[in-house]
Every structure is written in structure tokens, then in C-alpha cells.
Write an enzyme that holds these catalytic residues in place. Structure first.
Site, PDB file in Angstrom:
ATOM      1  N   GLY A 186     -63.181 -48.500 -11.816  1.00  0.00           N
ATOM      2  CA  GLY A 186     -61.629 -48.029 -12.293  1.00  0.00           C
ATOM      3  C   GLY A 186     -61.629 -46.830 -12.486  1.00  0.00           C
TER       4      GLY A 186
ATOM      5  CB  CYS B 209     -68.286 -48.265 -14.118  1.00  0.00           C
ATOM      6  SG  CYS B 209     -67.464 -46.729 -14.982  1.00  0.00           S
ATOM      7  CE1 TYR B 210     -60.424 -50.158 -16.720  1.00  0.00           C
ATOM      8  CE2 TYR B 210     -60.389 -51.982 -14.804  1.00  0.00           C
ATOM      9  CZ  TYR B 210     -59.928 -51.168 -16.753  1.00  0.00           C
ATOM     10  OH  TYR B 210     -58.352 -51.551 -16.914  1.00  0.00           O
TER      11      TYR B 210
ATOM     12  CG  HIS C  69     -71.154 -46.402 -10.665  1.00  0.00           C
ATOM     13  ND1 HIS C  69     -69.626 -47.445  -9.904  1.00  0.00           N
ATOM     14  CD2 HIS C  69     -69.873 -45.278 -11.734  1.00  0.00           C
ATOM     15  CE1 HIS C  69     -68.483 -46.933 -10.483  1.00  0.00           C
ATOM     16  NE2 HIS C  69     -68.830 -45.789 -11.522  1.00  0.00           N
TER      17      HIS C  69
ATOM     18  CD  GLU D  31     -71.337 -48.910  -7.350  1.00  0.00           C
ATOM     19  OE1 GLU D  31     -72.283 -49.579  -8.050  1.00  0.00           O
ATOM     20  OE2 GLU D  31     -70.120 -48.697  -8.057  1.00  0.00           O
TER      21      GLU D  31
ATOM     22  CB  SER E  21     -61.301 -46.631  22.720  1.00  0.00           C
ATOM     23  OG  SER E  21     -62.057 -46.818  22.481  1.00  0.00           O
TER      24      SER E  21
ATOM     25  CG  ASP F 211     -64.895 -49.507  15.884  1.00  0.00           C
ATOM     26  OD1 ASP F 211     -66.085 -50.046  15.319  1.00  0.00           O
ATOM     27  OD2 ASP F 211     -64.266 -48.909  14.684  1.00  0.00           O
TER      28      ASP F 211
ATOM     29  CE  LYS G  68     -67.726 -47.288  13.943  1.00  0.00           C
ATOM     30  NZ  LYS G  68     -66.376 -47.162  14.332  1.00  0.00           N
TER      31      LYS G  68
END
Ligand code: XMP
Length: 512
Positions: free
Chosen positions: A54, A81-82, A171, A173, A225, A229, A368
Site C-alpha cells: 500500500g 511490503c506495507y 513483492h 507477485e 457482443s 466475456d 480474464k
């Protein structure tokens, strides 16, 4: 029920990325606000909790805080981290500004690890990590030990193995951290004891059962569409409730070449009521003479709703309107709070116009890439599953200035060649979005022995992870040369081709 991990969000820019990494390890997780109460956390019953990074300093009076009780639940915690600084702060360690003594770190940092830590099992004793901190832990809480350090940071990782509390200053990630995914995997499997029961196969079965229960014998309506999705949603609903589902596919005539037919063909063998409305002329007449991009968007959005409404009226009252909301929309709306109706024209606004009882959003917990996996699991065609994003207003915002049937055809033909050649070059899954733009600018050229005065076509190709920022794709010159050569030879009215080499920002991906 799946085993679950809770990602507590402290406003970090990588909150979604952490959640995706966890799910890539086949463990289900949800992102929740740091304000989530202890009672709610207990109810959620997580196997582990991850605190995100954060932007704040733990000693700012307004910074997000956490109750000490969370560390007494007996649930393993990983602070990033934070989140790491906060854990340290709350449990009696010391956090200081690193700026004053020049120990802040940003970017790739050599870090040494104690590989006997469960968190670092199987990783090398020295790796590069991605640091991004202006604060620093200067004293760790009692019961903790340091399990990694860098040149400037004595506590790059801290842990209290007995209480299963772990913290990382860097981090794990982000892809710049070597073996970061393995560290998260170790947290989930070695520390939280997860088995990894989250797969698209199990998700599909659960979702189908849930939809059947919720929908009963009701009628479901979906605006299809042709994008990933809505296509995956159509497939899922079709498996769940078959022809209780009606998909309305409004072809506004501004799709890519043959795209309307491809979408229709992809659903030909599915158990759904598929309604295709060819409304090209209707849209074109509304757009005649319009040059301003936002006005084009507005006209298309409104016309879309009208067409949809006309068709929906023929069906009569439906019970459920299905929406293709996905998890990033949900997180952005405030960590799992209210449903979001996308502002994109192809879904936004519909609930006001169509007579229905309830909205269903079966994809609202998926990222996604998971939506694509689900599509594959359901047997949807590659054409739909791997479709690159296409804006709702379609080619209308890729034809600069006014739109005519002639220009649409020129652009469709040129764009089709571009896409074909990118696929031949094997780059179609590496470039995240690529398309042609008809600039409507004319310039002088020479063909045979004659002077020409024709359109300039622009090619755009970008690499991006989030579409918020993007780099232009480094398409090799020989591929560009072949594309250019084919387009000027095969498509009339184009005599010049340029490649867009701007990043976003300052440009946007689309030209309008
Ligand atoms: P920009 O041009 O803003 O595009 O950099 C970012 C992403 O959004 C898509 N885009 C749209 N999608 N309706 C849509 O459904 C729109 O009006 C629209 N405008 C841009 C664009 O294709 C890219 O993926």
C-alpha cells in the site's frame, strides 16, 4: 466448498496481481478490504491471509490499520511490503522512514535467503527481488527472525514460524522477483496446508449447478457482443439452462471482416436461442456526417440499446438478464462490494430498458485469464476464446472523421490482412491488441505510371497487461514490409501505410 485464501487490500497497486498468482497456484482467493471485520474473516474461514502492499506509512495517522486479533486467529499470515511493515508495527517491531538514512530501495535488488525457511523451500540462496519501499523495518517483533536480507535491508523477510506469520519487504507477485511465484506457492502449500482444489473444471461444474438452482425454469437474456466475456458467459449459460437462454447479438456493421458470421457460426451447434440482428444500415444512417469520437460512441451506445430493446420486446418478459461482469470490475468497485454494470455501451444502461426481474453475473469472481480457461473447459472455439479485445463502438472509432460504407469496407479488408500476417508470423498471442486505423488523411503516391491521391492507413500493435499503459509492439521490419506490401496491392484506395510507435501514455491505444 473450496479451500479459500483471503487477500486483504491495503490499497496496493498489485492487489489483483497477488490474487491472480494465488489462483494460478490452484487455490481460490478473494480480495477484501482491510476494513473487513474479524467476525467476517472468521466466517470466510480462510486457510491463509495475505496483506497487500500500500502507498502509506504505518505511522501516518490516517494509514490503514489492522487489529492485533487477526494474528491470534491461528491462520497463517503473509504480509507483503506495507503489509509486512504493518505486521511488524502492530506486533511491536519498529518501522522507520528509510529516506532519511538513504536505505529506501526501488527496483531489482540482490537478496540473500535462508533456504531452511518453509517460505523459501527449494529456491536458490540468492535471487533478485523487486523492492519498492520508502519505509523500512528497523527492529522486528519478539519471536520473529530475519529470513532474508539485501544490502540496505536487514529484514527483507521476517518470520515467526511457530505462529505461521511471515513478511516480505519485496513483492513476490511481480515477475521481476525471481522465484516469487514459488514463494507464494510455498506459503499456500507448505505453510497454509492448501491442497489446490481450484480448477476451471470444478468451477464450471459448481457454476452450472448454481445457475440451474437460481434460474429454475426462468428465461434468461444475454446481450452477446462476441467478445471473450459474453461468449464464455453464453457458453456457460447454455450448458446450464439450454434454450431457456436467448442471446441477442446486435451486429452494428462495424465489426471486423467476417466477424459477425464467425460469432454466429461459433454458436450454431449450441443449445441456445441465438438472435442475430443485422442493424448495419440503421447504425450507419445515424452516424452519417458525425466526426466527433465521443458523439460516435454516444450514438452507437443509444442505438444499440434501441435495437436490443426492440428484439427483447419480441421475447416478452424475461426473468434474468445475464451480465459478463468479471472480477477486476468487482475489485475496482471497492473490494467485492456492489455489482458493477460496465459503462461500455454493449451492456451499460440495459437494465433501464428491458423488462426483467434479476441480474445474474456468473463470471463476477473470475479473472480474464480464468474466463478464457473456462471457455476452453466448456469447449468454446479458439476464435472466441482467444479474441483480442475489441471496443464496443467497433470500427467507428478506427475510422477517423466521418464514417461511410466504403471506408468501412476499406478498413475491414486492410485490417484482415494485418491480422492474417500477424498470425502467420506467430505473433498473434504475444501482441495484446493490434488493428488498422483509417486515418482519412490523403496523400500523393504513384502506382504504375499514374499519380494517386489516396488514404493513409495506420497500423497499431501494443503489448500491455492491463490496457491502462501500453508499449508499441516491436513487430519485425520484414513482417511490417510484407503487411504493407500486401495491403497496398490488395486493398484499393490505400497508398501509404504508417506504423504507430507511441506508448500509452501519452497516446491511447485507440486513435479516437
Ligand atoms: P484506450 O484507447 O483508452 O483503450 O487506450 C484501452 C482499451 O479500451 C478499449 N476501448 C473501448 N472499449 N468501448 C469499449 O468497449 C469503448 O468505447 C472503448 N474505447 C477504447 C480499447 O480497445 C483498448 O482495449
Amino acid at each position: 466448498m473450496h479451500e479459500k485464501v483471503m487477500v486483504l487490500d491495503f490499497g496496493g497497486q498489485y492487489n489483483q496481481l497477488i490474487a491472480r498468482r494465488v489462483r494460478e497456484c490452484n487455490v481460490y482467493c478473494e480480495v477484501k478490504s482491510y476494513k473487513t471485520s474479524i467476525e467476517e474473516i472468521k466466517k470466510f474461514d480462510p486457510k491463509g491471509i495475505i496483506f497487500t502492499g500500500g502507498p502509506n506509512s504505518v505511522y501516518d495517522p490516517d494509514s490503514p490499520q489492522i487489529s492485533k486479533e487477526i494474528f491470534e486467529l491461528g491462520v497463517p499470515v503473509l504480509g507483503i511490503c506495507y503489509g509486512c511493515q504493518l505486521m511488524s508495527h502492530v506486533l511491536g517491531g519498529k518501522v522507520e522512514s528509510a529516506e532519511s538514512n538513504d536505505t529506501s530501495e526501488y527496483g531489482m535488488t540482490r537478496t540473500e535467503f535462508k533456504t531452511d525457511s518453509k517460505l523459501f523451500k527449494g529456491i536458490p540462496s540468492e535471487c533478485t527481488t523487486w523492492m519498492s519501499h520508502t519505509d523500512l523495518i528497523t527492529a522486528i517483533p519478539s519471536g520473529f527472525v530475519s529470513s532474508a536480507h539485501s544490502e540496505k535491508c536487514p529484514y527483507a523477510a521476517i518470520e515467526n514460524e511457530e505462529r505461521a506469520l511471515y513478511g516480505l519487504q519485496f513483492h513476490p507477485e511481480v515477475m521481476h522477483t525471481e522465484h516469487g511465484s514459488e514463494m507464494l506457492h510455498n506459503f499456500l502449500y507448505e505453510i497454509c496446508g492448501c491442497k489446490g482444489d481450484w480448477s476451471m473444471q470444478s468451477y464450471a461444474q459448481t457454476a452450472i449447478a448454481q445457475i440451474r438452482k437460481q434460474v429454475g425454469s426462468g428465461k434468461v437474456l444475454l446481450a452477446l457482443s462476441g467478445g471473450v466475456d459474453s461468449s464464455v458467459l453464453a457458453a456457460l449459460l447454455s450448458k446450464a439452462v439450454g434454450n431457456q437462454l436467448t442471446c441477442i447479438f446486435v451486429d452494428h456493421g462495424l465489426m471486423r471482416k467476417n466477424e459477425g458470421d464467425e460469432v454466429e457460426a461459433a454458436f450454431a451447434d449450441w443449445d441456445v436461442n441465438f438472435v442475430r440482428v443485422n442493424a448495419g444500415e440503421r447504425f450507419l444512417s445515424k452516424l452519417a456526417g458525425v466526426t466527433e469520437p465521443e458523439k460516435k460512441r454516444k450514438i452507437i451506445g443509444e442505438e444499440f440499446i434501441r435495437v436490443f430493446e426492440d428484439e427483447a420486446k419480441k421475447i416478452g418478459k424475461v426473468d434474468f438478464l445475464a451480465q459478463g461482469t468479471i472480477y477486476p470490475d468487482v475489485i475496482e468497485s471497492g473490494s467485492g462490494d456492489a455489482a458493477v454494470i460496465k459503462s461500455h455501451h454493449n451492456v451499460g444502461g440495459l437494465p433501464d430498458y428491458v423488462d426483467f426481474k434479476e441480474i445474474i453475473e456468473p463470471l463476477r469472481l473470475l479473472f480474464k485469464d480464468e474466463v478464457r480457461k473456462l471457455g476452453i473447459e466448456l469447449g468454446l472455439s479458439d476464435v472466441l476464446v482467444w479474441r483480442q479485445p475489441f471496443p464496443g463502438p467497433g470500427l467507428a472509432i478506427r475510422i477517423i472523421g466521418d464514417i461511410t460504407a466504403e471506408k468501412i469496407e476499406i478498413l475491414q479488408n486492410a485490417d484482415a490482412i494485418f491480422r492474417e500476417e500477424i498470425a502467420i508470423a506467430g505473433m498473434d498471442r504475444d501482441i495484446n491488441q493490434y488493428f488498422a486505423v483509417l486515418t482519412s488523411m490523403r496523400s500523393v503516391g504513384v502506382m504504375g505510371d499514374s499519380r494517386t491521391y489516396d488514404y493513409t492507413l495506420a497500423l497499431r500493435g501494443v503489448t500491455t497487461t492491463d490496457f491502462m499503459t501500453a508499449d508499441f509492439a516491436k513487430i519485425p521490419y520484414d513482417v511490417l514490409a510484407k503487411i504493407s506490401n500486401r495491403i497496398v496491392n490488395e486493398v484499393s484506395n490505400i497508398n501509404r501505410i504508417v506504423y504507430d510507435i507511441t506508448t500509452k501514455p501519452p497516446s491511447t491505444i485507440e486513435w479516437e
